[in-house]
Design a protein around this motif. Structure first.
Motif, short mmCIF file in Angstrom:
data_model
loop_
_atom_site.label_atom_id
_atom_site.label_comp_id
_atom_site.label_asym_id
_atom_site.label_seq_id
_atom_site.Cartn_x
_atom_site.Cartn_y
_atom_site.Cartn_z
N SER A 18 2.70 10.40 1.93
CA SER A 18 3.02 9.08 1.77
C SER A 18 3.14 8.31 2.99
CB SER A 18 4.28 8.83 1.00
OG SER A 18 4.23 9.52 -0.05
N VAL A 19 3.51 9.05 4.27
CA VAL A 19 3.72 8.39 5.52
C VAL A 19 2.36 8.05 6.15
CG1 VAL A 19 4.25 8.88 7.95
CG2 VAL A 19 6.05 9.35 6.14
N LEU A 20 1.47 9.25 5.78
CA LEU A 20 0.10 9.00 6.37
C LEU A 20 -0.58 7.75 5.80
CD1 LEU A 20 -1.12 12.70 6.64
CD2 LEU A 20 -0.08 11.38 8.43
N LYS A 77 -1.46 0.88 7.59
CA LYS A 77 -1.06 -0.66 7.61
C LYS A 77 -0.71 -0.95 8.83
CE LYS A 77 3.80 -0.83 6.55
NZ LYS A 77 4.96 -0.89 5.69
N PHE A 78 -0.44 -0.28 9.83
CA PHE A 78 -0.18 -0.60 11.39
C PHE A 78 -1.58 -0.79 12.03
CE2 PHE A 78 3.75 1.62 9.95
CZ PHE A 78 4.56 0.36 10.07
N GLN A 79 -2.64 -0.56 11.57
CA GLN A 79 -3.82 -0.67 11.98
C GLN A 79 -3.89 0.53 13.44
OE1 GLN A 79 -6.43 -3.11 11.22
NE2 GLN A 79 -4.86 -2.91 9.53
N THR A 80 -4.29 0.40 14.44
CA THR A 80 -4.46 1.32 15.31
C THR A 80 -3.13 1.61 16.09
OG1 THR A 80 -5.09 -0.32 17.18
CG2 THR A 80 -6.83 0.70 16.22
N TYR A 84 -8.04 6.97 7.81
CA TYR A 84 -8.59 8.00 6.88
C TYR A 84 -8.20 7.97 5.44
CZ TYR A 84 -8.66 10.15 11.52
OH TYR A 84 -9.14 10.18 12.97
N ASP A 85 -9.03 8.38 4.58
CA ASP A 85 -8.80 7.93 3.06
C ASP A 85 -8.17 9.28 2.59
OD1 ASP A 85 -9.88 5.53 2.55
OD2 ASP A 85 -11.91 6.15 2.87
N ILE A 99 5.31 -6.36 13.32
CA ILE A 99 4.89 -7.77 13.74
C ILE A 99 3.34 -7.61 13.63
CG2 ILE A 99 4.70 -9.40 15.58
CD1 ILE A 99 7.46 -8.41 16.61
N SER A 100 2.91 -6.71 14.16
CA SER A 100 1.35 -6.65 14.08
C SER A 100 0.70 -6.48 12.51
CB SER A 100 0.71 -5.45 15.27
OG SER A 100 1.11 -4.30 14.29
#
Length: 385
Positions: free
Chosen positions: A51-53, A58-61, A68-69, A180-181
């Motif tokens: 779940s964490v991965l 959502k935090f992008q880079t 990854y899917d 925020i990002s």
């Protein structure tokens, strides 16, 4: 052709993902492992890891360098592996489990070395003796995320329901600023989607979108200069082979790629609007971007920018003018650092020039900054060095 396409995407949030992962585990599968007290806790750690991965994306880079899917198959294979190893060994083979799950099953998709380190770090924290022996072993710095005590499959589902519906960045070990990002990106996506739903036809003076895009493309082609002849530039500076001139040649080379691409795609898009050539996916993207006042992705490859199309064009013309002044004259009195596609190269060239002039090793040089309270136009003298 009349069918409806359904996509099963992972839900948002650790709570929803944990509940979904536990919905794929049956009572029969849950009861297969002989060391149930170990398996129940480690299965929860695995579900939390999965779940964490998914949520870090959502935090992008700031979350992962490459999104990854990870899917249910990765979880199912790791679950089978966990049961097999717990049944085969009296002592839990931590190293083998961590390697096979983070390096093979999940790590098989990972191509970035730092992303691989993220996976290993998570599993190193989740898969350890303390996870089995310490009551309510914490999975994050936030107290509500922990490994529940051994119980039925339903008891773990009930615990997942108690988790917050909206996760804070600390739940992933991220800094609060990462939120925020994520929120900025989410808001931007919503606004872009709303703009894309607006009617394509414009009512300003009865002009269509095709007419407006053609007008903008004509303005771009007339305003933005064509590329330089690199050989002529190199000949003009041949009598002074300094490191700074190497930077100039490299910048000219990079900007040439952009200027050539811009003029070629503008011309091709205009022909595509008239129906003279087939509109490729790239030309279609340029048409939609120009219509929305955005810079097309095809033009962003030389240097990144978040400016809208109008100010991006004016900025590009300024950048070209700066290089033209250097090409036709001598070294600039003031260097526009952010006007270069690769400012680091310029800084290195300054160090090289200083080191050669003073015959000292470049490694011994360091930067020192003194503020000049003058406008660019007020600086009339060349620097001492």
């Amino acid at each position: 052709q009349n069918s409806v396409k359904i996509t099963n995407e992972p839900p948002r949030g650790l709570r929803a993902n944990l509940l979904r992962m536990y919905s794929t585990v049956t009572e029969e599968s849950y009861g297969e492992c002989r060391t149930a007290h170990k398996y129940s806790k480690l299965l929860f750690c695995l579900a939390y890891f999965h779940s964490v991965l998914l949520e870090r994306r959502k935090f992008q880079t700031l979350g992962l360098n490459i999104p990854y899917d990870f899917n249910d198959t990765d979880f199912a294979v790791s679950d089978d592996l966990l049961k097999t190893y717990l049944d085969e060994y009296e002592e839990v083979p931590w190293d083998a489990l961590k390697y096979l799950i983070s390096e093979a099953n999940y790590g098989g998709r990972v191509t970035d070395e730092l992303d691989r380190r993220v996976l290993n770090s998570y599993l190193h924290q989740f898969y350890c003796e303390d996870a089995l022996n310490v009551p309510n072993y914490p999975l994050s710095t936030m107290t509500q995320y922990f490994v529940p005590e051994h119980g039925t499959l339903q008891s773990f589902r009930d615990y997942a329901v108690t988790l917050p519906t909206v996760d804070q960045a600390e739940a992933f070990g991220q800094h609060p600023n990462a939120d925020i990002s994520y929120m900025i990106h989410d808001s931007k996506t919503i606004l872009e989607s709303l703009v894309s739903l607006l009617p394509a036809a414009s009512s300003s003076g009865g002009a269509t979108t095709d007419d407006l895009v053609t007008t903008v493309l004509d303005e771009l082609m007339s305003t933005v200069p064509h590329e330089w002849n690199l050989e002529n530039v190199q000949k003009a500076k041949a009598d002074d082979p300094s490191a700074l001139h190497v930077v100039l040649f490299q910048e000219v080379e990079r900007y040439n790629v952009l200027l050539k691409k811009l003029h070629a795609t503008c011309e091709a898009t205009k022909k595509g609007i008239k129906g003279l050539v087939v509109m490729s996916a790239e030309l279609d993207d340029i048409f939609n971007a120009v219509a929305a006042g955005r810079v097309p992705d095809a033009w962003k490859k030389t240097y990144p920018s978040v400016k809208p199309l109008g100010s991006w064009m004016r900025d590009l013309v300024q950048r070209v003018d700066e290089l033209n002044a250097w090409i036709s004259g001598t070294y600039p009195k003031v260097y526009w650092l952010s006007g270069y596609t690769y400012p680091t190269g310029f800084l290195t060239a300054v160090l090289q020039t200083t080191a050669r002039r003073n015959t000292i090793p470049i490694d011994t040089l360091s930067w020192d900054f003194s503020i000049i309270n003058l406008d660019e136009s007020e600086i009339t003298q060349q620097p001492k060095e």
